[in-house]
Design a protein around this motif. Structure first.
Motif, PDB file in Angstrom:
ATOM      1  N   GLY A  81       0.822  -1.425   0.076  1.00  0.00           N
ATOM      2  CA  GLY A  81       0.035  -0.074   0.016  1.00  0.00           C
ATOM      3  C   GLY A  81       0.867   1.284   0.003  1.00  0.00           C
ATOM      4  N   GLY A  82       0.253   2.460   0.327  1.00  0.00           N
ATOM      5  CA  GLY A  82       1.068   3.662   0.449  1.00  0.00           C
ATOM      6  C   GLY A  82       1.594   3.962  -1.012  1.00  0.00           C
ATOM      7  N   ASN A  83       2.769   4.276  -0.859  1.00  0.00           N
ATOM      8  CA  ASN A  83       3.349   4.704  -2.243  1.00  0.00           C
ATOM      9  C   ASN A  83       3.895   3.765  -2.949  1.00  0.00           C
ATOM     10  OD1 ASN A  83       2.649   7.557  -1.778  1.00  0.00           O
ATOM     11  ND2 ASN A  83       4.195   7.888  -0.310  1.00  0.00           N
ATOM     12  N   CYS A  84       3.494   2.578  -2.893  1.00  0.00           N
ATOM     13  CA  CYS A  84       4.363   1.237  -3.548  1.00  0.00           C
ATOM     14  C   CYS A  84       4.056   1.474  -5.099  1.00  0.00           C
ATOM     15  CB  CYS A  84       3.563  -0.057  -3.305  1.00  0.00           C
ATOM     16  SG  CYS A  84       4.040  -0.924  -1.741  1.00  0.00           S
ATOM     17  N   SER A  85       3.219   2.425  -5.755  1.00  0.00           N
ATOM     18  CA  SER A  85       2.945   2.521  -6.961  1.00  0.00           C
ATOM     19  C   SER A  85       4.089   3.638  -7.742  1.00  0.00           C
ATOM     20  CB  SER A  85       1.753   2.832  -7.579  1.00  0.00           C
ATOM     21  OG  SER A  85       1.300   3.876  -6.798  1.00  0.00           O
ATOM     22  N   VAL A  86       4.738   4.266  -6.811  1.00  0.00           N
ATOM     23  CA  VAL A  86       5.592   5.411  -7.270  1.00  0.00           C
ATOM     24  C   VAL A  86       6.729   4.782  -7.923  1.00  0.00           C
ATOM     25  CG1 VAL A  86       7.048   7.289  -6.497  1.00  0.00           C
ATOM     26  CG2 VAL A  86       4.919   7.156  -5.587  1.00  0.00           C
ATOM     27  N   PRO A  87       7.162   4.919  -9.248  1.00  0.00           N
ATOM     28  CA  PRO A  87       8.141   4.423  -9.793  1.00  0.00           C
ATOM     29  C   PRO A  87       9.663   4.811  -9.055  1.00  0.00           C
ATOM     30  CG  PRO A  87       7.345   6.001 -11.128  1.00  0.00           C
ATOM     31  CD  PRO A  87       6.430   6.028  -9.921  1.00  0.00           C
ATOM     32  N   CYS A  88      10.610   3.751  -9.492  1.00  0.00           N
ATOM     33  CA  CYS A  88      11.934   4.316  -8.724  1.00  0.00           C
ATOM     34  C   CYS A  88      12.587   5.170  -9.969  1.00  0.00           C
ATOM     35  CB  CYS A  88      12.602   2.917  -8.950  1.00  0.00           C
ATOM     36  SG  CYS A  88      12.298   1.947  -7.320  1.00  0.00           S
ATOM     37  N   GLN A  89      12.998   6.242  -9.434  1.00  0.00           N
ATOM     38  CA  GLN A  89      13.803   7.428 -10.111  1.00  0.00           C
ATOM     39  C   GLN A  89      15.118   7.699  -9.717  1.00  0.00           C
ATOM     40  OE1 GLN A  89      11.000  10.039 -11.146  1.00  0.00           O
ATOM     41  NE2 GLN A  89       9.974   9.163 -12.985  1.00  0.00           N
ATOM     42  N   GLN A  90      15.591   7.228  -8.550  1.00  0.00           N
ATOM     43  CA  GLN A  90      16.664   7.820  -7.765  1.00  0.00           C
ATOM     44  C   GLN A  90      17.743   6.847  -8.551  1.00  0.00           C
ATOM     45  OE1 GLN A  90      16.458   8.053  -3.805  1.00  0.00           O
ATOM     46  NE2 GLN A  90      14.488   6.927  -3.674  1.00  0.00           N
ATOM     47  N   THR A  91      19.033   7.585  -8.148  1.00  0.00           N
ATOM     48  CA  THR A  91      20.521   6.896  -8.886  1.00  0.00           C
ATOM     49  C   THR A  91      20.982   6.192  -7.542  1.00  0.00           C
ATOM     50  OG1 THR A  91      21.258   9.221  -8.127  1.00  0.00           O
ATOM     51  CG2 THR A  91      20.697   9.114 -10.462  1.00  0.00           C
ATOM     52  N   CYS A  92      20.517   5.037  -7.387  1.00  0.00           N
ATOM     53  CA  CYS A  92      21.138   4.365  -6.394  1.00  0.00           C
ATOM     54  C   CYS A  92      22.227   3.566  -6.982  1.00  0.00           C
ATOM     55  CB  CYS A  92      20.150   3.145  -5.860  1.00  0.00           C
ATOM     56  SG  CYS A  92      18.570   3.770  -5.336  1.00  0.00           S
ATOM     57  N   THR A  93      23.125   3.304  -5.894  1.00  0.00           N
ATOM     58  CA  THR A  93      24.585   2.593  -6.402  1.00  0.00           C
ATOM     59  C   THR A  93      23.974   0.955  -6.842  1.00  0.00           C
ATOM     60  OG1 THR A  93      25.819   3.831  -5.012  1.00  0.00           O
ATOM     61  CG2 THR A  93      26.835   1.993  -5.634  1.00  0.00           C
TER      62      THR A  93
END
Length: 464
Positions: A81-93
């Motif tokens: 739930g919550g913001n699970c649908s928000v796509p990943c756009q961070q520059t993670c290592t």
């Protein structure tokens, strides 16, 4: 009652004991009330810790790959739930996973999540001794580590413990008037030395070159010996009282402490009692009730504990020079010492504090674990991944994992107090024994008495 814990330990919530800080949130309940495992979900989400898990709301951690997968894996459903649908756009290592709080960076096993919340840093598992279960050497690798062994050892299939090659290692234990040999793998017991019933075998040590046991006979105030090959017996010196014996198998000397006199003394292993004492006082004057004594013959060094008005661990050359304090903090009555040369550490058991401690041979990297079953230790020995010691109060010999202090086992229990205790390195007599042991050690030989008795006509005491 107010419970006081040392700086390396924390109190249990119910006030019944203290546990080492490294026992917190290790997945095993060490406090009777389990409070050392409470609140551990906070560690799932803390920078500077392994970051591949998600904190559920009811006190458990969930693998990050199971978060926002359309199925409630946390008992309280907090992973969906919550913001699970928000796509990943961070520059993670490493990886980016969705979460109810929005996209977040995650690190693979063996890495920390940095303070910036984006990059991952390698964990050096070998940096702090005892954090990993390598019984000897540890090599850090990106995201992991590997254990290694010194010559004369083989790495067990578990990839952590180094096992001695050759004959089964055996524990020599003095129990009242006998010395028992106990196989550390087979559990086979055998009486290898028996004296008169009115005598007590107190402290003892073993000469691995000639396979002789040397022991202190309090009844006759003499140091005696017995050849395990021929059964022949003899007296080395009379008119002495010793708290602890230590054999220099390389320089062919025997050292002992006299706590009442405040001395460390020595004599030749080949000396024969002829009515005149033939020994020398190695150290005198500034010793405050010396008790346990261990030698490092290859380096020409000795270590001893003092249990007088100010307890401390000391170090000196084996000729008594270069005396200095190794440790003077967090000590009560350190009554039992043991060296672990493969890891270059010294271990001690403290009767007053009920603890097991260890440090590097230069006094650094100190680690103290308070263990309630340490009550009245007399002697100690280290073999492979285990620490062994004799307990006079419970008439037993016990063992624990030398790094963690866990997995306590009662090895022997007899009617009678156990005293001296040793683990001989080699069971078969051989002229090549010194060379074999030198190859296993973590440092070269600097003992000047190793060859031709150092050119001395009688007693040679090494000064590296």
């Amino acid at each position: 009652l107010h419970l006081s814990c040392s700086r390396t330990h924390v109190p249990c919530r119910d006030g019944t004991g203290c546990v080492a800080q490294e026992y917190l949130c290790d997945g095993e309940k060490d406090c009777a009330d389990g409070s050392d495992e409470d609140g551990c979900t906070q560690l799932c989400n803390t920078p500077g810790r392994s970051h591949s898990s998600y904190p559920c709301g009811l006190g458990s951690c969930l693998n990050a790959s199971l978060v926002c997968n359309g199925r409630q894996d946390c008992a309280d459903g907090s992973d969906e739930g919550g913001n699970c649908s928000v796509p990943c756009q961070q520059t993670c290592t490493h990886l980016c996973y969705p979460s109810p709080q929005g996209p977040r960076c995650w690190c693979g096993p063996g890495y920390w999540l940095a303070e910036d919340g984006l990059s991952c840093m390698d964990i050096d598992e070998c940096m702090e001794w005892g954090k990993v279960a390598c019984s000897q050497t540890c090599l850090n690798t990106p995201g992991s580590y590997s254990c290694g062994c010194l010559p004369g050892y083989l790495l067990e299939p578990d990839g952590h413990v180094c096992r001695l090659t050759g004959p089964e290692p055996k524990l020599l234990v003095a129990v009242q008037s006998e010395v028992l040999s106990y196989g550390l793998r087979s559990g086979h017991e055998e009486v290898v030395l028996a004296t008169d019933k009115d005598r007590v075998v107190f402290s003892l040590d073993y000469d691995l070159v000639e396979r002789k046991i040397f022991w202190m006979d309090l009844a006759t105030e003499s140091i005696r010996w017995q050849d395990l090959n021929s059964g022949k017996k003899g007296t080395l010196v009379k008119g002495v009282r010793s708290d602890c014996l230590a054999v220099d198998w390389l320089g062919r000397n025997l050292y002992w402490t006299d706590g009442a006199a405040g001395q460390v003394l020595a004599t030749r292993l080949g000396a024969a009692w002829q009515g005149i004492p033939e020994y020398t006082v190695v150290m005198d004057g500034d010793l405050d009730q010396p008790h346990s004594l261990v030698l490092q013959p290859l380096a020409g060094l000795m270590y001893w504990s003092e249990v007088g008005s100010h307890s401390r661990l000391m170090k000196a050359s084996m000729d008594g020079s270069w005396q200095h304090v190794l440790l003077a903090q967090e000590l009560g009555w350190p009554t039992a010492l043991a060296l672990d040369l493969p890891t270059q550490r010294i271990f001690w058991l403290d009767e007053k504090l009920g603890s097991v401690g260890s440090a590097h041979l230069d006094g650094s990297s100190v680690k103290v674990l308070k263990l309630h079953w340490v009550q009245s230790p007399f002697a100690a020995a280290v073999c492979e991944g285990q620490l062994y010691w004799s307990e006079r109060k419970t008439w037993s010999v016990q063992q624990v994992d030398k790094a963690s202090g866990k997995n306590r086992t009662v090895v022997l229990k007899r009617r009678g107090q156990p005293h001296g205790l040793q683990v001989p390195s080699w069971e078969a007599p051989s002229p090549a024994v010194p060379a074999l042991l030198i190859s296993q050690a973590a440092q070269p030989c600097t003992n000047g008495c190793a060859k031709s008795n150092g050119g001395c006509a009688q007693l040679c005491l090494p000064n590296p």
